[in-house]
Design an enzyme around this catalytic site. Structure first.
Site, PDB file in Angstrom:
ATOM      1  N   LEU A 222       0.860  -1.183   0.000  1.00 33.48           N
ATOM      2  CA  LEU A 222       0.000   0.000   0.000  1.00 33.48           C
ATOM      3  C   LEU A 222       0.896   1.233   0.000  1.00 33.48           C
ATOM      4  O   LEU A 222       1.784   1.352   0.846  1.00 33.48           O
ATOM      5  CB  LEU A 222      -0.904   0.040   1.240  1.00 33.48           C
ATOM      6  CG  LEU A 222      -1.949  -1.066   1.402  1.00 33.48           C
ATOM      7  CD1 LEU A 222      -2.593  -0.982   2.778  1.00 33.48           C
ATOM      8  CD2 LEU A 222      -3.011  -0.971   0.316  1.00 33.48           C
ATOM      9  N   HIS A 223       0.657   2.139  -0.936  1.00 31.96           N
ATOM     10  CA  HIS A 223       1.467   3.355  -0.942  1.00 31.96           C
ATOM     11  C   HIS A 223       0.728   4.588  -1.440  1.00 31.96           C
ATOM     12  O   HIS A 223       1.211   5.697  -1.281  1.00 31.96           O
ATOM     13  CB  HIS A 223       2.710   3.151  -1.818  1.00 31.96           C
ATOM     14  CG  HIS A 223       2.417   3.180  -3.287  1.00 31.96           C
ATOM     15  ND1 HIS A 223       1.885   2.090  -3.956  1.00 31.96           N
ATOM     16  CD2 HIS A 223       2.547   4.154  -4.220  1.00 31.96           C
ATOM     17  CE1 HIS A 223       1.720   2.397  -5.226  1.00 31.96           C
ATOM     18  NE2 HIS A 223       2.104   3.640  -5.428  1.00 31.96           N
ATOM     19  N   ARG A 224      -0.449   4.423  -2.034  1.00 29.63           N
ATOM     20  CA  ARG A 224      -1.133   5.576  -2.612  1.00 29.63           C
ATOM     21  C   ARG A 224      -1.633   6.515  -1.515  1.00 29.63           C
ATOM     22  O   ARG A 224      -2.125   6.065  -0.473  1.00 29.63           O
ATOM     23  CB  ARG A 224      -2.297   5.130  -3.494  1.00 29.63           C
ATOM     24  CG  ARG A 224      -1.824   4.404  -4.739  1.00 29.63           C
ATOM     25  CD  ARG A 224      -2.910   4.189  -5.759  1.00 29.63           C
ATOM     26  NE  ARG A 224      -2.363   3.478  -6.907  1.00 29.63           N
ATOM     27  CZ  ARG A 224      -1.751   4.061  -7.932  1.00 29.63           C
ATOM     28  NH1 ARG A 224      -1.624   5.384  -7.942  1.00 29.63           N
ATOM     29  NH2 ARG A 224      -1.264   3.349  -8.927  1.00 29.63           N
TER      30      ARG A 224
END
Length: 393
Positions: A222-224
């Site tokens: 997860l990075h957004r």
């Protein structure tokens, strides 16, 4: 090297994986000369340097060392730093990949100086103009001379936007080229593959996850900003992952920005949810290729899991890669944490009903993987052949 000069632009981690097959194809073809230009958008060793080593990319011919700041600041710095090299080299074309800030910055700089632009991975559309990537890809396509697409929907978007057929080239996907190439190396069991397996195991041991076995764990990335920058959303997702980890151990490869947000909120992983550092490409592939399930907001993993037939839940409300849902193993889960958890549990129930107690790729090896058209490992060769023919004409 001889022949017309091509500038290859690398900026962020996904770019390196897409450029590696193009470098191999350029070397094999031999009709074009090229320079690799690293903007520096991802500059640390974990997110950049190690990729050059393991992907077989040469050291950059030019390093612009531009990183940090807002989207506007970074784009402006890259344009200023790249411009003198365009003026000095007068390349026959500038090739950009993907949709990061480096992509748009270098495309704009080249085009303003009269240098044609080739965009690899053109035409992808999420329809969400809140995403910086959506703005970058639309703006890059608007000024590109060669539009190399990965799937039929991308070509359809470009035609609806008024691009002539002569500019659109359906070639397949260089990310899949790289995936299949690296998978062969892992399966060959050479020294590099052994080192990748060891690196993956070391990361698991450090995270207290050494006991996971093939097909009995999940992988998370997860990075957004929409998932990790809003405290309530990140808290809810971590709670959902914690519940899922009670059913299936999860290996969470944590992006630096995500780790910073977790630390700021004081969020600790639940038992069974193991936080790993960002891994080099090949050790990470060595992990997720054996997973029962992947949960991600990454565009690349949607495609790579489809190419290998591994179930994937995309933690986003939209996807610019609909072929992964239509023909692949991807399910668009949305961003509501409760729904993500429910869909993940349902996926596990479905897999276990089909395979008994086991799940994952090892349990379903007899089922053929259905890949989208032209995802055959030859996209880079098609791109280079087209550019060489056009630039040498």
């Amino acid at each position: 090297m001889t022949g017309p000069l091509l500038h290859l632009i690398a900026g962020a981690r996904p770019n390196f994986m897409k450029l590696a097959p193009l470098v191999r194809a350029l070397r094999a073809d031999g009709r074009l000369s090229w320079k690799l230009i690293h903007t520096g958008q991802h500059h640390d060793q974990a997110m950049s340097g190690v990729f050059f080593d393991e992907l077989g990319l040469p050291e950059p011919d030019i390093s612009l060392d531009c990183h940090g700041g807002s989207h506007a600041q970074l784009t402006a710095r890259i344009m200023q730093a790249y411009e003198p090299h365009v003026i000095a080299d007068r390349p026959a074309a500038c090739l950009v990949v993907g949709d990061v800030d480096s992509t748009l910055a270098c495309a704009l700089t080249a085009r303003k100086l009269g240098v044609p632009v080739a965009h690899v991975e053109a035409g992808l559309r999420s329809g969400d103009m809140r995403m910086p990537e959506e703005i970058n890809r639309r703006a890059t396509d608007a000024i590109a001379d060669w539009l190399f697409t990965t799937e039929p929907s991308a070509a359809a978007h470009l035609r609806r936007e008024g691009h002539p057929d002569a500019h659109i080239h359906e070639v397949g996907h260089v990310m899949v080229d790289n995936l299949l190439f690296q998978l062969e190396r892992l399966d060959a069991g050479d020294a590099a593959a052994s080192a990748a397996e060891e690196a993956a195991q070391s990361a698991l041991t450090a995270a207290g996850a050494a006991a996971v076995t093939a097909g009995r764990f999940g992988v998370v990335t997860l990075h957004r900003p929409s998932n990790v920058d809003e405290p309530r959303q990140l808290t809810a997702l971590m709670a959902a992952l914690g519940q899922l980890a009670g059913r299936l151990p999860l290996l969470f490869a944590v992006h630096p920005r995500t780790r910073a947000r977790l630390a700021a909120l004081g969020l600790k992983p639940a038992p069974g949810l193991h936080l790993l550092p960002p891994l080099p490409y090949r050790p990470f592939l060595a992990l997720w290729r054996r997973a029962a399930l992947v949960l991600t907001d990454s565009g690349g993993l949607q495609e790579e899991t489809t190419a290998l037939g591994i179930p994937c839940l995309t933690v986003r409300d939209n996807t610019e890669r609909p072929v992964t849902v239509e023909l692949g193993t991807n399910l668009l889960a949305g961003t509501d944490a409760a729904r993500v958890l429910a869909l993940a549990l349902r996926r596990l129930d479905e897999m276990e009903a089909l395979t008994g107690a086991s799940s994952g790729p090892d349990a379903t090896a007899s089922s053929p993987v259905r890949r989208p058209p032209l995802w055959d490992g030859q996209a880079a060769a098609r791109i280079v052949a087209r550019l060489a023919a056009d630039l040498r004409a």
